[in-house]
Structure formats: C-alpha cells, structure tokens
Motif scaffolding. Structure first.
Motif, PDB file in Angstrom:
ATOM      1  N   TYR A 286       0.826  -1.212   0.000  1.00  0.00           N
ATOM      2  CA  TYR A 286       0.000   0.000   0.000  1.00  0.00           C
ATOM      3  C   TYR A 286       0.860   1.262   0.000  1.00  0.00           C
ATOM      4  CZ  TYR A 286      -4.440  -2.439   0.726  1.00  0.00           C
ATOM      5  OH  TYR A 286      -5.558  -3.213   0.566  1.00  0.00           O
TER       6      TYR A 286
ATOM      7  N   SER B 217      -4.223   0.392  -4.045  1.00  0.00           N
ATOM      8  CA  SER B 217      -5.086  -0.760  -4.293  1.00  0.00           C
ATOM      9  C   SER B 217      -4.369  -1.711  -5.240  1.00  0.00           C
ATOM     10  CB  SER B 217      -6.408  -0.319  -4.932  1.00  0.00           C
ATOM     11  OG  SER B 217      -6.178   0.203  -6.233  1.00  0.00           O
ATOM     12  N   LYS B 218      -4.905  -2.914  -5.370  1.00  0.00           N
ATOM     13  CA  LYS B 218      -4.317  -3.862  -6.319  1.00  0.00           C
ATOM     14  C   LYS B 218      -4.389  -3.293  -7.734  1.00  0.00           C
ATOM     15  CE  LYS B 218      -5.073  -8.150  -8.754  1.00  0.00           C
ATOM     16  NZ  LYS B 218      -5.969  -9.280  -9.047  1.00  0.00           N
ATOM     17  N   GLU B 219      -5.498  -2.669  -8.072  1.00  0.00           N
ATOM     18  CA  GLU B 219      -5.660  -2.125  -9.426  1.00  0.00           C
ATOM     19  C   GLU B 219      -4.610  -1.053  -9.723  1.00  0.00           C
ATOM     20  OE1 GLU B 219      -8.112  -2.607  -7.218  1.00  0.00           O
ATOM     21  OE2 GLU B 219      -9.040  -4.330  -8.246  1.00  0.00           O
TER      22      GLU B 219
END
Length: 199
Positions: free
Chosen positions: A55, A60-62
C-alpha cells in the motif's frame, strides 16, 4: 513505445532502495504469471513483504497493477530507444527497433498479456504504447525512403497497415488467430517490413 506517469516507488526518502527493489520484483512476478488471479495477500506472501508495504507503493491492487504495467513499458521504451540509437543505417534502425520491441516483450507471459487485455487501465497503457511505437515505425520508414534506402512506398498506407497489425497484436487478436506470442509477432512483422521495403 512511449512513456507514461506512474504510481510506484518513490525516488528518494527512507526505504527508497527497498521499495525500488520490491517494485522490480513485483513487475517480474506479474510478467511471468499475470495478475488476474492474484490478491494483495498473494502478492505480499510471494514478495515476502506486508500488505502495508504494498500500500506504500499504491493504494489498491488495481493501482499497483497499472503502475507495474507502466513501469514495464517505461523500462522497455528506454532500452528500445538505446538499441535504435546504436544503429546507423535506415534498414538497421528499422530492424533494430522492431527486434528490440520483440526482445522487450519476450519475458512477458501470455497470461500477463491476457490479463492486460482484460483490465482496462492496463489495456489503455499498452494501447498508448502500441500507437506510439507505430508512429515511431512510420518515422523510421519516412527516414529510409527520404534517404533512398527503401523503395518508394505510400508511407501513410504502410503506416496504417503497420498500426493495424500492432493494434491487433496488442488486443491479443494475432495470438488468437495464429498462436504467436506478442514478441514472436513483432519479429515476423520486422521480417515482412524489411523484405517489403528493400530495394
């Protein structure tokens, strides 16, 4: 190929070297295995870091995936342009450019490219780089024709055909119809172009 802004490891500050190393490891992992099936927990475990550390790179993962895709193309662009600068003849520059693109795409798995195609923010990055690469190829053909090294061709038409093929590669359509990996397709495109333009 072109450059684009990215979320990613900060260039300075505490832990900058570790963040940079971690980000490079992340890019290599995603290139090899894709990203559609993995979670942040999976990535943290594979990279031996905490989710909090990830993080710190992106929220975010995106965002993390997009940053990794941008980083991949930024790094590839620098190396492709270096390969181009090492060539002096028009044919050598065109061949060098396309073969360098092929070499840069080679480490990326089919799963990575399938996942890029399915994830709009990453697909947009790839498409932008593809169109920039097509524009670069048109410049190289223009230079070769002007220097008398290539036979006279309708450059706008040639560029349109090349762009269409490159976009089909980027959209996974060439892989679907021929079974060729993106890198292999660029290699064959280079051969066709050079034979077609040779005097």
């Amino acid at each position: 190929m072109t450059d684009a802004p990215a979320i990613g490891p900060k260039a300075t500050g505490r832990g900058a070297a570790r963040r940079s190393e971690l980000f490079d490891d992340l890019v290599e992992l995603l290139l090899g295995e894709g990203f559609g099936h993995v979670t942040l927990d999976d990535l943290a475990a594979r990279l031996r870091c905490s989710k909090r550390t990830l993080y710190g790179i992106a929220g975010s993962k995106e965002q993390l995936v997009r940053a990794a895709v941008v980083h991949f193309f930024r790094r590839a662009t620098a190396r492709v342009e270096a390969a181009l600068a090492a060539e002096s003849t028009p044919a050598g520059r065109l061949a060098g450019y396309l073969h360098a693109v092929s070499a840069e795409l080679a480490p990326a798995s089919a799963q990575f490219f399938d996942d890029v195609a399915a994830f709009q923010p990453a697909a947009e990055v790839y498409e932008r780089n593809t169109r920039a690469a097509a524009h670069r190829v048109r410049q190289l053909i223009d230079e070769g024709v002007a220097a008398g090294a290539f036979r006279e061709v309708h450059v706008a038409f040639a560029a349109d055909v090349i762009t269409s093929v490159m976009v089909r590669i980027q959209r996974r359509q060439v892989a679907g119809s021929t079974g060729l990996a993106d890198a292999q397709a660029y290699g064959h495109l280079a051969e066709l172009l050079l034979h077609g333009l040779a005097r």
